[in-house]
Design a protein around this motif. Structure first.
Motif, PDB file in Angstrom:
ATOM      1  N   SER A 334       0.780  -1.167   0.038  1.00  0.00           N
ATOM      2  CA  SER A 334      -0.078   0.101   0.070  1.00  0.00           C
ATOM      3  C   SER A 334       0.872   1.257   0.193  1.00  0.00           C
ATOM      4  CB  SER A 334      -1.002  -0.055   1.300  1.00  0.00           C
ATOM      5  OG  SER A 334      -1.769  -0.902   1.093  1.00  0.00           O
ATOM      6  N   SER A 335       2.029   1.107   0.902  1.00  0.00           N
ATOM      7  CA  SER A 335       2.992   2.492   0.665  1.00  0.00           C
ATOM      8  C   SER A 335       3.613   2.537  -0.746  1.00  0.00           C
ATOM      9  CB  SER A 335       4.073   2.282   1.695  1.00  0.00           C
ATOM     10  OG  SER A 335       4.978   3.251   1.524  1.00  0.00           O
ATOM     11  N   VAL A 336       3.691   1.621  -1.528  1.00  0.00           N
ATOM     12  CA  VAL A 336       4.156   1.750  -2.937  1.00  0.00           C
ATOM     13  C   VAL A 336       3.058   2.433  -3.656  1.00  0.00           C
ATOM     14  CG1 VAL A 336       5.124   0.653  -4.638  1.00  0.00           C
ATOM     15  CG2 VAL A 336       6.073   0.033  -2.459  1.00  0.00           C
ATOM     16  N   THR A 337       1.981   1.674  -3.757  1.00  0.00           N
ATOM     17  CA  THR A 337       0.738   2.094  -4.569  1.00  0.00           C
ATOM     18  C   THR A 337       0.280   3.192  -4.321  1.00  0.00           C
ATOM     19  OG1 THR A 337      -0.939   0.635  -3.710  1.00  0.00           O
ATOM     20  CG2 THR A 337       0.392  -0.294  -5.219  1.00  0.00           C
ATOM     21  N   SER A 339       1.814   5.718  -2.330  1.00  0.00           N
ATOM     22  CA  SER A 339       2.719   6.817  -2.089  1.00  0.00           C
ATOM     23  C   SER A 339       2.515   7.414  -0.832  1.00  0.00           C
ATOM     24  CB  SER A 339       2.671   8.084  -3.236  1.00  0.00           C
ATOM     25  OG  SER A 339       2.941   7.304  -4.384  1.00  0.00           O
ATOM     26  N   ILE A 340       2.219   6.311   0.086  1.00  0.00           N
ATOM     27  CA  ILE A 340       2.020   7.038   1.601  1.00  0.00           C
ATOM     28  C   ILE A 340       3.063   6.252   2.412  1.00  0.00           C
ATOM     29  CG2 ILE A 340       0.386   6.739   3.702  1.00  0.00           C
ATOM     30  CD1 ILE A 340      -1.752   6.649   1.730  1.00  0.00           C
ATOM     31  N   PRO A 341       3.687   7.049   3.285  1.00  0.00           N
ATOM     32  CA  PRO A 341       4.705   6.549   4.119  1.00  0.00           C
ATOM     33  C   PRO A 341       4.176   5.295   5.020  1.00  0.00           C
ATOM     34  CG  PRO A 341       4.809   8.819   4.477  1.00  0.00           C
ATOM     35  CD  PRO A 341       3.403   8.549   3.609  1.00  0.00           C
ATOM     36  N   THR A 342       5.015   4.337   5.021  1.00  0.00           N
ATOM     37  CA  THR A 342       4.371   2.967   5.668  1.00  0.00           C
ATOM     38  C   THR A 342       4.712   3.046   7.158  1.00  0.00           C
ATOM     39  OG1 THR A 342       4.588   0.644   5.894  1.00  0.00           O
ATOM     40  CG2 THR A 342       6.792   1.656   5.742  1.00  0.00           C
ATOM     41  N   ARG A 343       3.932   2.334   7.995  1.00  0.00           N
ATOM     42  CA  ARG A 343       4.051   2.558   9.454  1.00  0.00           C
ATOM     43  C   ARG A 343       4.076   1.253  10.079  1.00  0.00           C
ATOM     44  NH1 ARG A 343      -0.486   6.734  11.730  1.00  0.00           N
ATOM     45  NH2 ARG A 343       0.589   6.153  13.852  1.00  0.00           N
TER      46      ARG A 343
END
Length: 470
Positions: A334-337, A339-343
């Protein structure tokens, strides 16, 4: 589309020469001498490439008419035009109308073969590009099975065994477990992976359009051949057809599927001639097809033809130990698709995710992770805790740990409150680890035998633990 080539020319010696050259290069070649015969061949099965003479017969430009029809019905099928009366104008006209290239008679094999190979590579590149774009659109779909549980390990083993065969497969499991992923893995590991896997979701199709989607419409014998459409069976020639949620197929259509599976031939809707195909069928359902048969909603003969090799995909609640791996996978994806920083996920949140029953299975888990990355409060450096999870997940945690039960617990003597806490806590942990007492004992810090005694003293019976982990 495969490596077969259709040669259309009214001169028999030209057809024979072309067929000889191409067969020496390993291609399968079919021949047609004129307009009607060419359309019959295309209708019976679309080739991978057409070599087409512009002039068919005395002064007849039927080749260009065939080109127009092909570009309407099979827009990605490459057509190489040939002519002994070629001019620059005719070459430009043919290419303008969609021809891949133009070659004049007499021609040599050292020019023909590279041209054919380029055309084949071009169509394969176009097919791969479309498939990659389609995969990118399916952002909610896992590309592979994630997990190390016994259920997933057994499933991978079943896929490895059945994939190289041509056997039909029936993939079963509740909604959201990844049945299409299993079908894709079977196709990718099969000898048909050079061709396409075509997917038809029977649950989302209009019943009135289902047969047209399956078998196509019209034919070259129709008054307007350009109105012909290609069905999924023909598009899947030499590849795999995945019939998703096959229980939603109308009974009348089920009967026609039985015949196609048996004979590998069918007649398009409104057509007169039959189409021969070589297709492997994989079907899926989230229903009990035996119950559907008993109720008269599913044909028994179709069931036995589809259920040659049954493959069952476990529900997420049956493989809770895979949830941490799935969560990490979805966080990264999800972070890649998006463009949201992962947690990162805190331990209490992970415990809640493993305790939840997941009625929507892996698809629901993926949606929850997407929601958390967008909606969870705090900075990206802060772990996502249990209190940040959607309420439907935390609402089913151990009763004594939920705030609304605080007053009830406070009203108990210490001994009763401690016993209530232990019962709910251990029941949740056993459930979290899928009924595995050894793993539960290791996590809570108890000896296995001591945990057995504690569970017995708290009245948590073996059959209760088993039902909760099922």
């Amino acid at each position: 589309m495969g490596t077969d080539i259709l040669v259309v020319d009214d001169e028999a010696d030209i057809r024979f020469m072309l067929a000889s050259i191409l067969e020496d290069e390993g291609f399968d070649v079919r021949q047609a001498s004129g307009y009607a015969e060419a359309l019959d061949e295309i209708r019976s099965r679309a080739p991978g490439l057409i070599i087409l003479d512009i002039w068919l017969g005395s002064g007849d430009d039927g080749g260009l008419q065939i080109l127009d029809i092909v570009k309407q019905t099979h827009p990605d099928l490459p057509v190489v035009m040939i002519s002994g009366h070629g001019t620059i104008e005719s070459a430009i006209d043919a290419i303008r109308r969609g021809a891949y290239d133009f070659i004049e008679k007499p021609f040599k094999s050292d020019r023909l073969i590279p041209l054919v190979n380029r055309a084949m590579r071009a169509i394969e590149a176009a097919r791969l590009k479309r498939e990659n774009e389609e995969l990118r659109r399916k952002v909610g779909q896992v590309e592979n099975l994630v997990g190390t549980s016994s259920g997933i390990t057994q499933l991978r083993s079943a896929i490895k065994k059945v994939a190289p065969t041509n056997s039909r497969v029936l993939v079963t499991g509740p909604p959201g477990v990844g049945k299409e992923i299993v079908a894709g893995m079977i196709h990718a590991a099969s000898g048909r992976n050079a061709a396409s896997m075509v997917v038809l979701n029977c649950a989302t199709m209009n019943p009135e359009r289902l047969e047209a989607e399956l078998f196509g419409t019209g034919g070259p014998e129709a008054e307007h051949p350009q109105m012909h459409s290609v069905g999924v069976f023909e598009r899947a020639h030499n590849g795999t057809l995945f019939l998703d949620e096959v229980a939603d197929m109308p009974l009348e259509t089920q009967g026609k599927i039985v015949r196609v599976l048996q004979e590998q031939r069918f007649r398009p809707v409104g057509g007169e001639s039959e189409v021969a195909v070589d297709v492997r069928v994989i079907a899926s359902t989230n229903r009990d097809l035996r119950e559907e048969i008993s109720s008269g909603r599913f044909r028994e003969d179709l069931y036995y033809r589809l259920n040659v090799v049954p493959v069952s995909v476990p529900a997420l609640r049956e493989r809770r130990e895979d949830i941490p791996l799935l969560v990490q996978h979805f966080l990264e994806q999800s972070s890649v698709t998006s463009s949201i920083p992962t947690r990162r996920i805190a331990d209490d949140a992970m415990a809640a995710l493993q305790t939840y029953d997941w009625p929507g299975n892996v698809r629901q888990l993926r949606n929850v992770i997407d929601w958390l990355l967008i909606m969870a409060p705090g900075s990206t450096r802060e772990r996502i805790s249990a209190e940040m999870l959607p309420p439907e997940i935390t609402a089913v945690g151990p009763a004594c740990m939920r705030a609304e039960h605080g007053v009830e617990t406070m009203a108990m003597p210490l001994r009763d409150a401690r016993e209530t806490f232990e019962r709910e806590y251990l029941r949740a942990q056993v459930n979290r680890f899928g009924g595995n007492i050894s793993r539960t004992a290791s996590f809570v810090g108890m000896e296995r035998s001591a945990l057995h005694r504690k569970l017995k003293s708290l009245g948590i019976k073996q059959d209760e633990r088993s039902s909760r982990s099922a």
